[in-house]
Every structure is written in structure tokens, then in C-alpha cells.
Write a protein that holds these residues in place. Structure first.
Motif, PDB file in Angstrom:
ATOM      1  N   ASN A   1       1.080  -6.964   0.489  1.00 24.46           N
ATOM      2  CA  ASN A   1       0.164  -7.170  -0.439  1.00 24.46           C
ATOM      3  C   ASN A   1      -1.311  -7.778   0.329  1.00 24.46           C
ATOM      4  OD1 ASN A   1       1.406  -6.026  -2.854  1.00 24.46           O
ATOM      5  ND2 ASN A   1       2.807  -7.838  -2.389  1.00 24.46           N
ATOM      6  N   GLN A   2      -1.542  -7.461   1.622  1.00 28.91           N
ATOM      7  CA  GLN A   2      -2.422  -7.946   2.145  1.00 28.91           C
ATOM      8  C   GLN A   2      -3.474  -6.722   2.738  1.00 28.91           C
ATOM      9  OE1 GLN A   2      -3.210 -11.054   3.067  1.00 28.91           O
ATOM     10  NE2 GLN A   2      -1.025 -12.233   2.637  1.00 28.91           N
ATOM     11  N   VAL A   3      -4.734  -7.045   3.206  1.00 27.46           N
ATOM     12  CA  VAL A   3      -5.380  -5.965   3.894  1.00 27.46           C
ATOM     13  C   VAL A   3      -5.358  -6.553   5.400  1.00 27.46           C
ATOM     14  CG1 VAL A   3      -7.798  -5.040   4.011  1.00 27.46           C
ATOM     15  CG2 VAL A   3      -6.618  -5.325   1.700  1.00 27.46           C
ATOM     16  N   TYR A   4      -5.414  -5.562   6.326  1.00 27.88           N
ATOM     17  CA  TYR A   4      -5.556  -5.903   7.600  1.00 27.88           C
ATOM     18  C   TYR A   4      -6.576  -4.996   8.403  1.00 27.88           C
ATOM     19  CZ  TYR A   4      -0.822  -8.048   6.839  1.00 27.88           C
ATOM     20  OH  TYR A   4       0.066  -8.730   6.357  1.00 27.88           O
TER      21      TYR A   4
ATOM     22  N   GLU B   1     -10.795 -10.513   7.644  1.00 32.59           N
ATOM     23  CA  GLU B   1     -10.799  -9.543   6.391  1.00 32.59           C
ATOM     24  C   GLU B   1     -11.186 -10.398   5.225  1.00 32.59           C
ATOM     25  OE1 GLU B   1      -7.267  -8.471   9.346  1.00 32.59           O
ATOM     26  OE2 GLU B   1      -8.785 -10.371   8.762  1.00 32.59           O
ATOM     27  N   GLU B   2     -11.424 -11.591   5.197  1.00 31.62           N
ATOM     28  CA  GLU B   2     -11.787 -12.366   3.802  1.00 31.62           C
ATOM     29  C   GLU B   2     -13.184 -12.183   3.583  1.00 31.62           C
ATOM     30  OE1 GLU B   2      -7.911 -12.688   4.552  1.00 31.62           O
ATOM     31  OE2 GLU B   2      -9.370 -13.462   5.982  1.00 31.62           O
ATOM     32  N   LYS B   3     -13.873 -11.835   4.447  1.00 23.18           N
ATOM     33  CA  LYS B   3     -15.535 -12.108   4.419  1.00 23.18           C
ATOM     34  C   LYS B   3     -15.934 -10.581   4.462  1.00 23.18           C
ATOM     35  CE  LYS B   3     -16.013 -16.787   6.080  1.00 23.18           C
ATOM     36  NZ  LYS B   3     -16.323 -17.517   7.027  1.00 23.18           N
TER      37      LYS B   3
ATOM     38  N   LEU C   1       4.365  -1.012  11.754  1.00 21.77           N
ATOM     39  CA  LEU C   1       4.547  -2.372  11.504  1.00 21.77           C
ATOM     40  C   LEU C   1       4.542  -2.875   9.900  1.00 21.77           C
ATOM     41  CD1 LEU C   1       2.612  -3.927  14.418  1.00 21.77           C
ATOM     42  CD2 LEU C   1       5.096  -4.156  14.021  1.00 21.77           C
ATOM     43  N   ALA C   2       3.553  -1.984   9.192  1.00 22.07           N
ATOM     44  CA  ALA C   2       3.387  -2.421   8.136  1.00 22.07           C
ATOM     45  C   ALA C   2       4.458  -1.853   6.933  1.00 22.07           C
ATOM     46  CB  ALA C   2       1.935  -1.544   7.450  1.00 22.07           C
ATOM     47  N   LEU C   3       5.087  -0.664   7.669  1.00 25.72           N
ATOM     48  CA  LEU C   3       6.080   0.030   6.729  1.00 25.72           C
ATOM     49  C   LEU C   3       7.520  -0.587   7.023  1.00 25.72           C
ATOM     50  CD1 LEU C   3       7.975   2.433   8.225  1.00 25.72           C
ATOM     51  CD2 LEU C   3       5.837   3.643   8.073  1.00 25.72           C
ATOM     52  N   SER C   4       7.505  -1.287   8.206  1.00 23.88           N
ATOM     53  CA  SER C   4       8.891  -1.936   8.790  1.00 23.88           C
ATOM     54  C   SER C   4       8.818  -3.369   8.239  1.00 23.88           C
ATOM     55  CB  SER C   4       9.094  -1.777  10.275  1.00 23.88           C
ATOM     56  OG  SER C   4       9.017  -0.651  10.520  1.00 23.88           O
TER      57      SER C   4
ATOM     58  N   ASP D   1      -4.724  -4.029  -5.259  1.00 27.02           N
ATOM     59  CA  ASP D   1      -4.671  -5.418  -5.480  1.00 27.02           C
ATOM     60  C   ASP D   1      -4.254  -5.655  -7.243  1.00 27.02           C
ATOM     61  OD1 ASP D   1      -4.488  -8.190  -5.023  1.00 27.02           O
ATOM     62  OD2 ASP D   1      -6.381  -8.399  -6.494  1.00 27.02           O
ATOM     63  N   ILE D   2      -4.759  -4.823  -7.698  1.00 24.74           N
ATOM     64  CA  ILE D   2      -4.439  -4.999  -9.205  1.00 24.74           C
ATOM     65  C   ILE D   2      -3.079  -4.138  -9.456  1.00 24.74           C
ATOM     66  CG2 ILE D   2      -4.936  -3.786 -11.401  1.00 24.74           C
ATOM     67  CD1 ILE D   2      -6.495  -6.146 -10.944  1.00 24.74           C
ATOM     68  N   PHE D   3      -2.613  -3.149  -8.677  1.00 24.48           N
ATOM     69  CA  PHE D   3      -1.337  -2.507  -9.220  1.00 24.48           C
ATOM     70  C   PHE D   3       0.012  -3.418  -8.663  1.00 24.48           C
ATOM     71  CE2 PHE D   3      -3.168   0.871 -10.599  1.00 24.48           C
ATOM     72  CZ  PHE D   3      -2.419   2.042 -10.884  1.00 24.48           C
ATOM     73  N   ASN D   4      -0.306  -4.363  -7.349  1.00 26.15           N
ATOM     74  CA  ASN D   4       0.620  -5.295  -7.273  1.00 26.15           C
ATOM     75  C   ASN D   4       0.616  -6.471  -8.146  1.00 26.15           C
ATOM     76  OD1 ASN D   4       0.677  -8.300  -5.557  1.00 26.15           O
ATOM     77  ND2 ASN D   4       2.307  -6.891  -5.460  1.00 26.15           N
ATOM     78  N   LYS D   5      -0.534  -7.080  -8.687  1.00 28.46           N
ATOM     79  CA  LYS D   5      -0.602  -7.995  -9.521  1.00 28.46           C
ATOM     80  C   LYS D   5      -0.115  -7.691 -11.100  1.00 28.46           C
ATOM     81  CE  LYS D   5      -4.065 -10.692  -7.249  1.00 28.46           C
ATOM     82  NZ  LYS D   5      -5.393 -10.849  -7.015  1.00 28.46           N
ATOM     83  N   THR D   6      -0.466  -6.532 -11.318  1.00 30.03           N
ATOM     84  CA  THR D   6      -0.026  -6.069 -12.730  1.00 30.03           C
ATOM     85  C   THR D   6       1.356  -5.321 -12.964  1.00 30.03           C
ATOM     86  OG1 THR D   6      -2.317  -5.395 -13.136  1.00 30.03           O
ATOM     87  CG2 THR D   6      -0.841  -4.459 -14.790  1.00 30.03           C
ATOM     88  N   TYR D   7       1.782  -4.522 -11.640  1.00 26.26           N
ATOM     89  CA  TYR D   7       2.842  -3.622 -12.002  1.00 26.26           C
ATOM     90  C   TYR D   7       4.066  -3.965 -10.824  1.00 26.26           C
ATOM     91  CZ  TYR D   7      -0.571  -0.673 -14.667  1.00 26.26           C
ATOM     92  OH  TYR D   7      -1.138  -0.398 -15.212  1.00 26.26           O
ATOM     93  N   GLY D   8       3.706  -4.809  -9.951  1.00 26.95           N
ATOM     94  CA  GLY D   8       4.597  -5.258  -8.789  1.00 26.95           C
ATOM     95  C   GLY D   8       4.619  -4.242  -7.935  1.00 26.95           C
ATOM     96  N   LEU D   9       3.703  -3.428  -7.493  1.00 30.31           N
ATOM     97  CA  LEU D   9       4.002  -2.455  -6.400  1.00 30.31           C
ATOM     98  C   LEU D   9       3.328  -3.231  -5.117  1.00 30.31           C
ATOM     99  CD1 LEU D   9       4.168   0.606  -5.520  1.00 30.31           C
ATOM    100  CD2 LEU D   9       1.707   0.873  -6.105  1.00 30.31           C
ATOM    101  N   ASN D  10       4.270  -3.205  -4.326  1.00 36.87           N
ATOM    102  CA  ASN D  10       4.012  -3.734  -2.964  1.00 36.87           C
ATOM    103  C   ASN D  10       2.982  -2.876  -2.162  1.00 36.87           C
ATOM    104  OD1 ASN D  10       5.354  -6.151  -2.733  1.00 36.87           O
ATOM    105  ND2 ASN D  10       7.343  -5.226  -2.620  1.00 36.87           N
ATOM    106  N   THR D  11       1.893  -3.324  -1.770  1.00 33.92           N
ATOM    107  CA  THR D  11       1.041  -2.359  -1.085  1.00 33.92           C
ATOM    108  C   THR D  11       0.542  -3.271   0.468  1.00 33.92           C
ATOM    109  OG1 THR D  11      -1.066  -3.304  -1.998  1.00 33.92           O
ATOM    110  CG2 THR D  11       0.078  -1.677  -3.043  1.00 33.92           C
ATOM    111  N   ILE D  12       0.002  -2.335   1.327  1.00 39.25           N
ATOM    112  CA  ILE D  12      -0.743  -3.109   2.393  1.00 39.25           C
ATOM    113  C   ILE D  12      -1.915  -1.998   2.826  1.00 39.25           C
ATOM    114  CG2 ILE D  12      -0.488  -3.317   5.047  1.00 39.25           C
ATOM    115  CD1 ILE D  12       2.307  -4.295   4.634  1.00 39.25           C
TER     116      ILE D  12
END
Length: 326
Positions: free
Chosen positions: A243-246, A140-142, A232-235, A162-173
Motif C-alpha cells: 500500500n505504497q507508491v514507489y 514519492e511524498e512531494k 519485488l512488489a509481488l514477492s 489508496d481508497i480501495f485499500n482503506k475501504t476494502y482492504g485490497l493490498n496495492t502497490i
């Protein structure tokens, strides 16, 4: 892990191939499901049986209209954002519409999710984000540089999330899908995915045309593995998993030549003549990644991902479904 029950979940693109399978499973788990779809690529037949369920509602409209997004998100706990214009060739032919749907529409959904205070925003990312990176397996990181307008739009989705998590606190996957296939996938049209297209071609006793020499390889991923990843992501209750990408894949690769060999084998069990159909080859397709193979270690470690269907098992199930629904 116990999957969520009793939640109100919005599935954008819910009449599409992946979206409709998700809607079905979420209803089975006793959730209420709102499906938002404009039917540009989704099909009514995919959700016809769900329309009778009192816990299922359909909004026929477009994510490019932010007022529609607000209305759809109102009162929802979790969003599974599947709506997108897929296909590398489509994006090369029409980059503007691809961008409007995949970037502007995505941003509309994020804004609505933030303002309606949704618990979690899970979205379909793409293995196309790896671009020209030749490293295998993909971790994922490369990533490399994108090879198509479609790949750019899906990478932009990750940046916005990523920006919406860092700026507004919205949890994303974000779930980077790798060549998903299975029941309900559309075999028709100029931008049809290779597996349903080849199955229909072989059932019709016609020759499939492979782009290139058939040695390009893919981490073909059966739909039930993808459904498991979304659940799994929603549970998950692990804050480290948010706040990760898989990568969403099986973790093995097969060539296009392998694919046609197995398709002929499984289809010939229903119609012996299919085994003798000639496979043809055409030019390589612009924007295609030569090889794709995912590392699924991160998903296993943080989400407890445990895919049940390897390529052959998934292909056998898919062939059976298409044969029975031909």
C-alpha cells in the motif's frame, strides 16, 4: 528475496512493451500467466513465442468492459496492471479516451480484484504525477500539479488504489515508471517513445528531431530494472512495503543531447555512417516536464530494489536488440 513461483498472475496490457517482458519473466519463474490485452497498442509479435507455453493464456478483450475484468481476474492470485493509454501528446489530443482507459478501466480492474479477493494489485503509475514540481530528485511524498490529462489519470489511479485499500482492504502497490526503454518497445506511430523512435530513425540514416534545445533531462530506466521492481512488489512479505507508491527508475538523469550522442556512438559500431547524421531541433512539446530525476531510496529501503542497468548499459543492450531485430 526469493521471487514468487507457482502463482497464477494476470498481466493486463501483457502484449505491450513492459507487459510482455513481465509475462516472459513470470513464466521463466514457473508461474501461470494470464495476459489480457485489446491490442490497441500491444503487439502480437511481443507474445508470439509465449503462446506455445501451456502456462500462458491470452484473453483478447478490453478493460473498459467490467464483465471482461471479472472473467480475467477469476482464480488469479496477483494482478500486474500495465494496461493504459500512454503518451502525454495522445492525452492532449484525445483526453476522453485516455480517461476511459486509464481511469474507468483502472476502476473496473480494482472492483474485479476486490470482488474476486485477489491477494495483491500492482499497477503502473507514472512519473508524470510529479507535474510542475521543480524539486529534484523526485521523492514519492512531494508532487506538484499535473501538466497533462495523462498525468491526471495516473494520479487518479493512485488515489483510487489508496481508497480501495482503506475501504476494502485490497493490498496495492503503485510503481511510478520513469521513462522506461528497452527491447520490444514500439518505434512506430505518432506517439512512439523517444528512444526506440530515435534508434529507428538513425538506423534509416534520417535525422532525429529533438523537442527543444536538448537540455531537458530524464531518468531513463532500462526495462530489466522495471521487471525487477515488479517482481519485488509481488514477492515482498513485508506489510510495511504494501500500500505504497514507489519511484521505479535508476536514479540518474541524462539530457536528450546526451541520449543522441550515446545512440550515435553505439549504433555506429554497427554502421559507421550513423555517427555523421545531423541531429535537428524542433519546438518544445506541450505538457512536457523539463527535468526528471528519481530518488529510489524508498524502493531500496522497503523492497530491496537494486537496479543492475545504468543508462549507458541499458542503452547498449537496447541498441543491440533493435539492430538484430531491424
Amino acid at each position: 528475496m526469493e521471487f514468487v513461483r507457482g502463482k497464477k498472475i494476470l498481466v493486463t496490457g501483457g502484449a505491450g512493451f513492459i507487459g510482455s517482458n513481465l509475462c516472459e519473466k513470470l513464466l521463466d519463474l514457473d508461474n501461470s500467466v494470464v495476459c489480457l490485452d485489446n491490442f490497441s497498442t500491444g503487439k502480437r509479435s511481443n507474445i508470439e513465442s509465449l503462446l506455445k507455453d501451456s502456462k500462458f493464456s491470452l484473453i483478447e478483450n478490453d478493460i473498459r468492459d467490467i464483465s471482461v475484468c471479472h472473467a480475467a481476474v477469476s482464480g488469479v492470485d496477483i494482478i500486474l496492471h500495465q494496461a493504459a493509454l500512454g503518451s502525454v501528446p495522445r492525452s492532449i489530443n484525445d483526453p476522453v479516451t485516455t480517461n476511459d482507459v486509464n481511469v474507468s478501466g483502472f476502476l473496473n480492474m480494482l472492483v474485479a480484484a476486490k470482488e474476486e479477493r485477489v491477494d495483491r494489485f500492482i499497477y503502473a503509475a507514472s512519473s508524470s504525477t510529479y507535474g510542475d514540481s521543480e524539486a529534484l530528485p523526485k521523492v514519492e511524498e512531494k508532487i506538484g500539479k499535473p501538466l497533462s490529462p495523462y498525468a491526471i489519470t495516473k494520479y487518479v489511479n493512485e488515489l483510487y488504489a489508496d481508497i480501495f485499500n482503506k475501504t476494502y482492504g485490497l493490498n496495492t502497490i503503485g510503481l511510478r515508471y520513469f521513462n522506461v526503454f528497452g527491447r520490444k518497445q514500439d518505434p512506430d506511430g505518432g506517439y512512439a517513445a523517444v528512444i526506440p523512435k530515435f534508434i529507428k530513425t538513425l538506423i534509416n540514416h534520417e535525422s532525429p528531431i529533438i523537442n527543444g534545445d536538448g537540455l531537458h533531462s530524464r531518468d531513463f530506466t532500462y526495462i530489466d530494472n522495471v521487471v525487477q521492481m515488479n517482481l519485488l512488489a509481488l514477492s515482498t512479505s513485508d506489510p510495511n512495503a504494501l500500500n505504497q507508491v514507489y519511484n521505479t527508475a535508476y536514479g540518474e538523469r541524462n539530457t536528450l543531447n546526451d541520449l543522441t550522442n550515446w545512440l550515435q556512438k553505439y549504433l555506429s559500431e554497427y554502421d559507421a555512417a550513423i555517427n555523421g547524421i545531423e541531429i535537428k531541433h524542433g519546438p518544445n512539446r506541450q505538457g512536457d516536464i523539463p527535468h526528471s530525476l528519481a530518488s529510489i531510496d524508498k524502493a531500496k529501503r522497503l523492497l530491496g530494489y537494486d537496479p543492475k542497468f545504468d543508462f549507458k548499459k541499458g542503452l547498449e543492450e537496447t541498441v543491440k536488440w533493435f539492430w538484430e531485430n531491424r
